[in-house]
Design an enzyme around this catalytic site. Structure first.
Site, PDB file in Angstrom:
ATOM      1  N   LYS A 186       0.851  -1.191   0.000  1.00 22.16           N
ATOM      2  CA  LYS A 186       0.000   0.000   0.000  1.00 22.16           C
ATOM      3  C   LYS A 186       0.884   1.238   0.000  1.00 22.16           C
ATOM      4  O   LYS A 186       1.653   1.467   0.929  1.00 22.16           O
ATOM      5  CB  LYS A 186      -0.897  -0.006   1.226  1.00 22.16           C
ATOM      6  CG  LYS A 186      -1.781   1.219   1.323  1.00 22.16           C
ATOM      7  CD  LYS A 186      -2.781   1.087   2.445  1.00 22.16           C
ATOM      8  CE  LYS A 186      -3.600   2.351   2.579  1.00 22.16           C
ATOM      9  NZ  LYS A 186      -4.588   2.251   3.652  1.00 22.16           N
ATOM     10  N   LYS A 197      -2.087  -1.554  -3.938  1.00 24.60           N
ATOM     11  CA  LYS A 197      -2.962  -0.391  -3.890  1.00 24.60           C
ATOM     12  C   LYS A 197      -2.153   0.895  -3.910  1.00 24.60           C
ATOM     13  O   LYS A 197      -1.228   1.014  -3.111  1.00 24.60           O
ATOM     14  CB  LYS A 197      -3.767  -0.504  -2.592  1.00 24.60           C
ATOM     15  CG  LYS A 197      -4.585   0.671  -2.215  1.00 24.60           C
ATOM     16  CD  LYS A 197      -5.147   0.448  -0.854  1.00 24.60           C
ATOM     17  CE  LYS A 197      -5.842   1.708  -0.445  1.00 24.60           C
ATOM     18  NZ  LYS A 197      -6.296   1.700   0.899  1.00 24.60           N
TER      19      LYS A 197
HETATM   20  C1  PBG Z   1      -7.308   3.648   5.189  1.00 27.36           C
HETATM   21  C2  PBG Z   1      -7.663   3.320   3.802  1.00 27.36           C
HETATM   22  C3  PBG Z   1      -7.484   4.144   2.694  1.00 27.36           C
HETATM   23  C4  PBG Z   1      -8.014   3.474   1.598  1.00 27.36           C
HETATM   24  C5  PBG Z   1      -8.503   2.236   2.042  1.00 27.36           C
HETATM   25  N1  PBG Z   1      -8.263   2.149   3.415  1.00 27.36           N
HETATM   26  C6  PBG Z   1      -6.952   5.509   2.593  1.00 27.36           C
HETATM   27  C7  PBG Z   1      -5.725   5.902   3.250  1.00 27.36           C
HETATM   28  O1  PBG Z   1      -4.820   5.112   3.480  1.00 27.36           O
HETATM   29  O2  PBG Z   1      -5.666   7.088   3.535  1.00 27.36           O
HETATM   30  C8  PBG Z   1      -8.052   4.032   0.208  1.00 27.36           C
HETATM   31  C9  PBG Z   1      -9.069   3.486  -0.698  1.00 27.36           C
HETATM   32  C10 PBG Z   1      -9.417   4.346  -1.841  1.00 27.36           C
HETATM   33  O3  PBG Z   1      -8.835   5.424  -2.080  1.00 27.36           O
HETATM   34  O4  PBG Z   1     -10.335   3.949  -2.569  1.00 27.36           O
HETATM   35  N2  PBG Z   1      -6.796   2.637   5.933  1.00 27.36           N
HETATM   36 ZN    ZN Z   2      -6.404   3.568   7.981  1.00 24.37          ZN
END
Ligand code: PBG
Ligand code: ZN
Length: 328
Positions: A198, A252
């Site tokens: 991520k 992601k």
């Molecule tokens: C937070 C989380 C995020 C997303 C999924 N879980 C955002 C972040 O890390 O700030 C992003 C998903 C998306 O943008 O569709 N744990």
């Molecule tokens: Zn989070």
């Protein structure tokens, strides 16, 4: 090699039927996981649209069940839940209560659709008053204290009947900690879909609105998410999560990080899940609203290319719209 071998391609491509017959990749309903936001503040059948995420809503308990009806009728096999509590505090205390919004919704969905594969996102950010993905100590993220809270959340989701938890906070040692907690609590059948790779991306903007953290959250997540420059870290995180017992790895965002998807899928160890995130979705939506491109075609192409790169599954806000068993 015959002299005219260069002319084969037009023979492959000229017949629509042959194009379908030779197609290496197809989109299928079973490729998708559909994200759903549930807000404790919304009552009865209410749902609210989300700025920056057209076509996606924050749901009440009743309206999320209606949305599941729609998804199931479209042939969707799996959803992922994101909860937004009414009360936030420094220690995310609403995240593991048995009557919390996500726990309540898991129970209702599983009793109505026992077959639907229900995943719950597992993070603290929508439950903390500061919006970080973990608890803070001296203004720094306290990794291990956060793990203890995440264990409690996982077990509470498991008791509610979840099939899979998806830790998205990027704390070190998350998967091992969750696997142990789930197993010792008698929930060894609950899977872990780890947000392994991520990245600290600009593409999460609309999601922060959707998950109700945009008001409280100041700053960034560079202290715990991977920098976009780091290819090897993307692979290392996935390898660690595999060692710790993850059942799936998520990459992601998806499209800009397809090098990671491709490499992980070639290693062939765990199913790779691509998360086509909010910013990726909204860019296509906005361009199509400005009549710059065709939304359906662009969404399908994005999803198809993710499959070509090696995704076994795709998390997408457009899941209900692009699934059509389309031959490309
Ligand atoms: C937070 C989380 C995020 C997303 C999924 N879980 C955002 C972040 O890390 O700030 C992003 C998903 C998306 O943008 O569709 N744990
Ligand atoms: Zn989070």
């Amino acid at each position: 090699m015959t002299l005219n071998s260069f002319s084969r391609m037009h023979r492959y491509r000229q017949s629509p039927n042959l194009r379908k017959m030779l197609s290496e990749h197809k989109l299928h309903r079973s490729d998708f996981i559909y994200p759903l936001f549930v807000s404790e503040r919304l009552k009865e059948g209410k749902k609210e649209s989300i700025k920056g995420l057209p076509g996606v809503f924050q749901h009440s308990v009743k309206s999320v069940l209606d949305e599941c009806d729609r998804a199931v009728s479209k042939g969707i096999l799996s959803i992922i839940l994101f909860g937004i509590p009414e009360l936030k505090d420094l220690v995310a205390s609403q995240s593991y209560v048995s009557n919390g919004i996500v726990q309540t919704v898991i129970k209702k969905i599983k009793s109505k659709y026992p077959e639907l594969y229900v995943i719950a996102d597992l993070c603290l950010c929508s439950y903390t008053s500061h919006g970080h993905c973990g608890v803070l100590k001296n203004n720094k993220l306290d990794n291990d204290e956060t793990l203890l809270i995440m264990n409690k959340i996982a077990c509470s989701y498991a008791v509610a009947g979840v099939d899979c938890v998806a830790p998205s906070g990027m704390m070190d040692g998350t998967v091992q900690s969750l696997r142990r907690a789930l197993d010792s609590d008698g929930h060894s059948s609950v899977s872990i879909m780890a947000y392994s790779s991520k990245f600290a991306s600009s593409l999460y903007g609309p999601f922060r609105e959707a998950s109700g953290v945009s008001h409280s959250f100041k700053g960034d997540r560079k202290g715990y998410q991977i920098a976009p420059t780091q290819f090897k870290e993307g692979l290392t995180e996935a390898a660690l999560d595999f060692e710790e017992g993850a059942d799936f790895v998520i990459v992601k965002p998806a499209l800009w990080y397809m090098d990671i998807i491709k490499t992980l899928s070639e290693e062939g160890v765990l199913p790779v899940v691509g998360y086509h995130v909010s910013g990726e979705y909204s860019m296509i939506k906005a361009a199509s609203e400005a009549e710059m491109l065709d939304e359906t075609l662009a969404m399908r192409e994005a999803m198809l290319c993710l499959k070509r790169a090696g995704c076994s599954l795709i998390i997408s806000y457009a899941a209900c719209d692009v699934v059509c068993d389309s031959d490309y």
